[in-house]
Design a protein around this motif. Structure first.
Motif, PDB file in Angstrom:
ATOM      1  N   PHE A  84       1.078  -1.427   0.171  1.00  0.00           N
ATOM      2  CA  PHE A  84       0.359  -0.203   0.395  1.00  0.00           C
ATOM      3  C   PHE A  84       0.875   0.980  -0.292  1.00  0.00           C
ATOM      4  O   PHE A  84       1.689   1.039   1.103  1.00  0.00           O
ATOM      5  CB  PHE A  84      -0.630   0.003   1.489  1.00  0.00           C
ATOM      6  CG  PHE A  84      -1.743  -1.219   1.124  1.00  0.00           C
ATOM      7  CD1 PHE A  84      -2.881  -0.281   0.513  1.00  0.00           C
ATOM      8  CD2 PHE A  84      -1.937  -2.399   1.540  1.00  0.00           C
ATOM      9  CE1 PHE A  84      -3.905  -1.661   0.434  1.00  0.00           C
ATOM     10  CE2 PHE A  84      -2.604  -3.161   1.648  1.00  0.00           C
ATOM     11  CZ  PHE A  84      -3.600  -3.029   1.429  1.00  0.00           C
TER      12      PHE A  84
ATOM     13  N   ILE B 166       0.484   5.552  -0.674  1.00  0.00           N
ATOM     14  CA  ILE B 166      -0.048   6.696  -0.621  1.00  0.00           C
ATOM     15  C   ILE B 166       0.027   8.487  -1.268  1.00  0.00           C
ATOM     16  O   ILE B 166       0.194   8.894  -1.077  1.00  0.00           O
ATOM     17  CB  ILE B 166      -0.893   7.470   0.662  1.00  0.00           C
ATOM     18  CG1 ILE B 166       0.283   8.010   1.793  1.00  0.00           C
ATOM     19  CG2 ILE B 166      -2.104   6.012   1.146  1.00  0.00           C
ATOM     20  CD1 ILE B 166      -0.499   8.232   2.894  1.00  0.00           C
TER      21      ILE B 166
ATOM     22  N   THR C 222      -2.686  10.027  -3.524  1.00  0.00           N
ATOM     23  CA  THR C 222      -3.220   8.980  -4.331  1.00  0.00           C
ATOM     24  C   THR C 222      -3.083   7.925  -3.473  1.00  0.00           C
ATOM     25  O   THR C 222      -2.534   8.385  -2.081  1.00  0.00           O
ATOM     26  CB  THR C 222      -2.390   9.073  -5.488  1.00  0.00           C
ATOM     27  OG1 THR C 222      -0.952   8.661  -5.317  1.00  0.00           O
ATOM     28  CG2 THR C 222      -1.735   9.761  -6.572  1.00  0.00           C
ATOM     29  N   PHE C 223      -3.729   6.812  -4.106  1.00  0.00           N
ATOM     30  CA  PHE C 223      -3.803   5.631  -3.354  1.00  0.00           C
ATOM     31  C   PHE C 223      -3.710   4.156  -4.305  1.00  0.00           C
ATOM     32  O   PHE C 223      -3.999   4.104  -5.266  1.00  0.00           O
ATOM     33  CB  PHE C 223      -4.722   5.536  -2.348  1.00  0.00           C
ATOM     34  CG  PHE C 223      -4.861   3.378  -1.833  1.00  0.00           C
ATOM     35  CD1 PHE C 223      -4.507   4.091  -0.778  1.00  0.00           C
ATOM     36  CD2 PHE C 223      -5.852   2.650  -1.968  1.00  0.00           C
ATOM     37  CE1 PHE C 223      -4.311   2.603   0.285  1.00  0.00           C
ATOM     38  CE2 PHE C 223      -6.401   1.630  -1.393  1.00  0.00           C
ATOM     39  CZ  PHE C 223      -5.781   1.442  -0.169  1.00  0.00           C
TER      40      PHE C 223
END
Length: 192
Positions: A154, A156, A183-184
């Protein structure tokens, strides 16, 4: 009690060392589709992105490898159509800091070559623009170990810089992007 703490510390360290000398395979796939109406015109946009990555973990905290990214987008508005393709080929260096057996934090430096091709169809007229350049970026991320080295990544956003010089005395683009928190992204990876 001290023996139990020493054994627990050794178990955690042995987990971190278990990945040394392994091959990392990972990547991400993205797709989006959008249709909107502007006045009497309908605009359709489809985007696809595939980003594979392969590396070698030469130290318990360090991985080096190659990365690629292939993207395409198509926008249709009436009889007009725009097709945009991107390619990135480069290398990455990753530093991983295990937090516990399930979670790890990593920071990754990537750099390499990038190219773009834009083809526009406006009725009977077709125009093509091609360009290439370089990119460099730093991305912090979180790794969640799901089972036996297979996990989710994950992030960002991060920090990046890129250049594109178009052929035939076309424009030159320089882009600096700080998109941390904007953003992700989710990716998958597996250590073999």
């Amino acid at each position: 009690m001290k023996k139990i703490l020493v054994m627990a510390a050794l178990a955690i360290c042995s987990f971190a060392n278990a990945q040394k000398g392994t091959i990392l395979v990972g990547g991400s796939i993205g797709y989006s589709s959008e249709t909107r109406t502007l006045g009497n015109n309908e605009v359709k946009n489809n985007e696809f992105d595939f980003s594979p990555k392969v590396g070698y973990q030469f130290h318990e905290n360090w991985t080096v490898g190659g990365e690629a990214s292939f993207g395409s987008s198509k926008t249709e508005q009436g009889t007009n159509e725009d097709r945009f393709n991107t390619t990135k080929l480069g290398a990455f260096l990753r530093y991983t800091m295990p937090l516990n057996p399930t979670f790890s934090f990593f920071a990754e430096l990537g750099l390499g070559y990038q190219s773009e091709k834009d083809k526009t169809y406006a009725g009977p007229i077709t125009t093509t623009a091609k360009g290439d350049g370089m990119y460099v970026g730093v991305t912090p991320a979180l790794f969640i170990n799901m089972k036996k080295g297979f996990g989710l990544n994950f992030n960002i956003g991060g920090l990046s810089y890129g250049t594109i010089n178009y052929e035939n005395n076309g424009p030159e683009y320089k882009n600096f992007d700080f998109n941390f928190g904007k953003t992700f992204n989710i990716g998958v990876s597996k250590n073999f």
